[in-house]
Design a protein around this motif. Sequence first.
Motif, short mmCIF file in Angstrom:
data_model
loop_
_atom_site.label_atom_id
_atom_site.label_comp_id
_atom_site.label_asym_id
_atom_site.label_seq_id
_atom_site.Cartn_x
_atom_site.Cartn_y
_atom_site.Cartn_z
N VAL A 59 -38.53 11.40 -7.57
CA VAL A 59 -37.55 11.51 -6.48
C VAL A 59 -37.06 10.13 -6.04
O VAL A 59 -35.88 9.80 -6.13
N GLY A 60 -38.00 9.30 -5.56
CA GLY A 60 -37.62 8.01 -5.01
C GLY A 60 -36.89 7.13 -5.99
O GLY A 60 -35.94 6.42 -5.63
N PHE A 61 -37.30 7.15 -7.26
CA PHE A 61 -36.65 6.33 -8.27
C PHE A 61 -35.21 6.76 -8.51
O PHE A 61 -34.39 5.98 -8.97
N TYR A 62 -34.92 8.03 -8.19
CA TYR A 62 -33.59 8.57 -8.43
C TYR A 62 -32.72 8.56 -7.17
O TYR A 62 -31.78 9.36 -7.06
N ILE A 63 -33.04 7.66 -6.23
CA ILE A 63 -32.19 7.53 -5.05
C ILE A 63 -30.73 7.32 -5.44
O ILE A 63 -29.83 7.96 -4.88
N PRO A 64 -30.42 6.41 -6.39
CA PRO A 64 -29.00 6.26 -6.77
C PRO A 64 -28.37 7.55 -7.29
O PRO A 64 -27.20 7.82 -7.02
N VAL A 65 -29.17 8.35 -8.02
CA VAL A 65 -28.64 9.61 -8.53
C VAL A 65 -28.34 10.58 -7.39
O VAL A 65 -27.27 11.20 -7.34
N ILE A 66 -29.30 10.68 -6.45
CA ILE A 66 -29.10 11.59 -5.31
C ILE A 66 -27.97 11.10 -4.43
O ILE A 66 -27.14 11.88 -3.95
N VAL A 122 -34.64 11.45 1.69
CA VAL A 122 -35.22 10.65 0.61
C VAL A 122 -35.72 9.31 1.15
O VAL A 122 -36.76 8.80 0.75
N ALA A 123 -34.97 8.74 2.09
CA ALA A 123 -35.38 7.48 2.70
C ALA A 123 -36.71 7.64 3.45
O ALA A 123 -37.61 6.80 3.33
N PHE A 124 -36.84 8.73 4.21
CA PHE A 124 -38.10 8.97 4.93
C PHE A 124 -39.22 9.34 3.97
O PHE A 124 -40.39 9.05 4.23
N LEU A 125 -38.87 9.99 2.87
CA LEU A 125 -39.87 10.27 1.83
C LEU A 125 -40.42 8.95 1.29
O LEU A 125 -41.64 8.79 1.12
N VAL A 145 -43.27 17.15 3.90
CA VAL A 145 -42.23 17.68 4.79
C VAL A 145 -40.84 17.37 4.23
O VAL A 145 -39.96 18.24 4.21
N CYS A 146 -40.63 16.14 3.77
CA CYS A 146 -39.32 15.74 3.25
C CYS A 146 -38.96 16.53 1.99
O CYS A 146 -37.81 16.96 1.81
#
Length: 338
Positions: free
Chosen positions: A157-164, A240-243, A216-217
């Motif tokens: 998830v976190g690594f795909y921040i740009p994708v999201i 995603v930021a809070f995750l 939760v996130c």
Amino acid sequence: GIAIGLDMPVAFSFMAELLTKETNAKFINFWQPLASFSNILGVSIALPFAINAVTSHIWRFTVGFGAVIAVVALVLRLKYSEESPQWSARHQTLEQAAGVLGKTYDLNVIVEPDGSDDTMEEEQKHGVRELFGQKQRAKTVLVSICAFAQQLQYYGVGFYIPVIAAMVFGKDMVSTIVATICAQGLAMLAGLLGVRLTSRLGLRRLGLVGYAIVLVCLVWMGLIGVHGGQDPSLLPVFLVAFLLAGSSFGPGPLSKTLAAVVYPTEIRGIGTGWSETMGRVGSAIGLFFFPVVLAAIGIKSTMLVIAICPIIAIVALLTVRWGEKSQRQSRLVTPEAG
């Protein structure tokens, strides 16, 4: 990959050997906010190119900058690196161990002869099998779960921040980069807070709180999905930021620091190496898992599937004990006695 795989277990073991039991987890946990800072720095290099619409070779600059950091690290290692006093005491002569001890802690160490034979005993060999012996098995299971779960959920998830972010902002690369920098900035602040609270809460509570935030996130994102187009919702980006923040507060540090502090000197390097292996298996699965499952079942269901990771980690942390209480009690021991 080879360089990182060889270096990280050594680095964490080295820090754990040099620091006291009271401070080792706290200072080793600094790796997490520094990792977030490095992510910010790497993405920031791409920002001016994106603003000027020069995007064809961004990856060359961001990847190439890593060579600069590697040179700095190499120079520092060559100048300051030394065997730990604990390792030296077990594997070298008393004179050599005294020299390492004096150099490391700036002490005047003198070895007085007592008539005993200073011949080194035959060195006992240690291997991965020892991690699964009766004495260390529970710790190894916990270390494996925490490392695997954290890396899978981060790289899934976190690594795909740009994708999201791209799902929300479309082809606006500048907005995607800025969103990534902001998310990593929040993660860095959460990591610094985790470092500050390590001695007060302990690794277990840090992990439990962090995994709860991640859970939760993930569930929230699984319920709302990602809405882009003409009326984009920023909520998924915030989630995603809070995750990432929750991950940097507890699960991230725990995934590497735990192995460095729970194993004894003889197998500390082996234990941190095993932890790194489990983490890299999780990251490899996460990197492959996320886009494939996303294409197959959509982002809502994907997030709910990944939410299994923090659930398993929380159960493991509540079930397995590794003597953290005794580590806290070691604060009462003087440095000489320690």
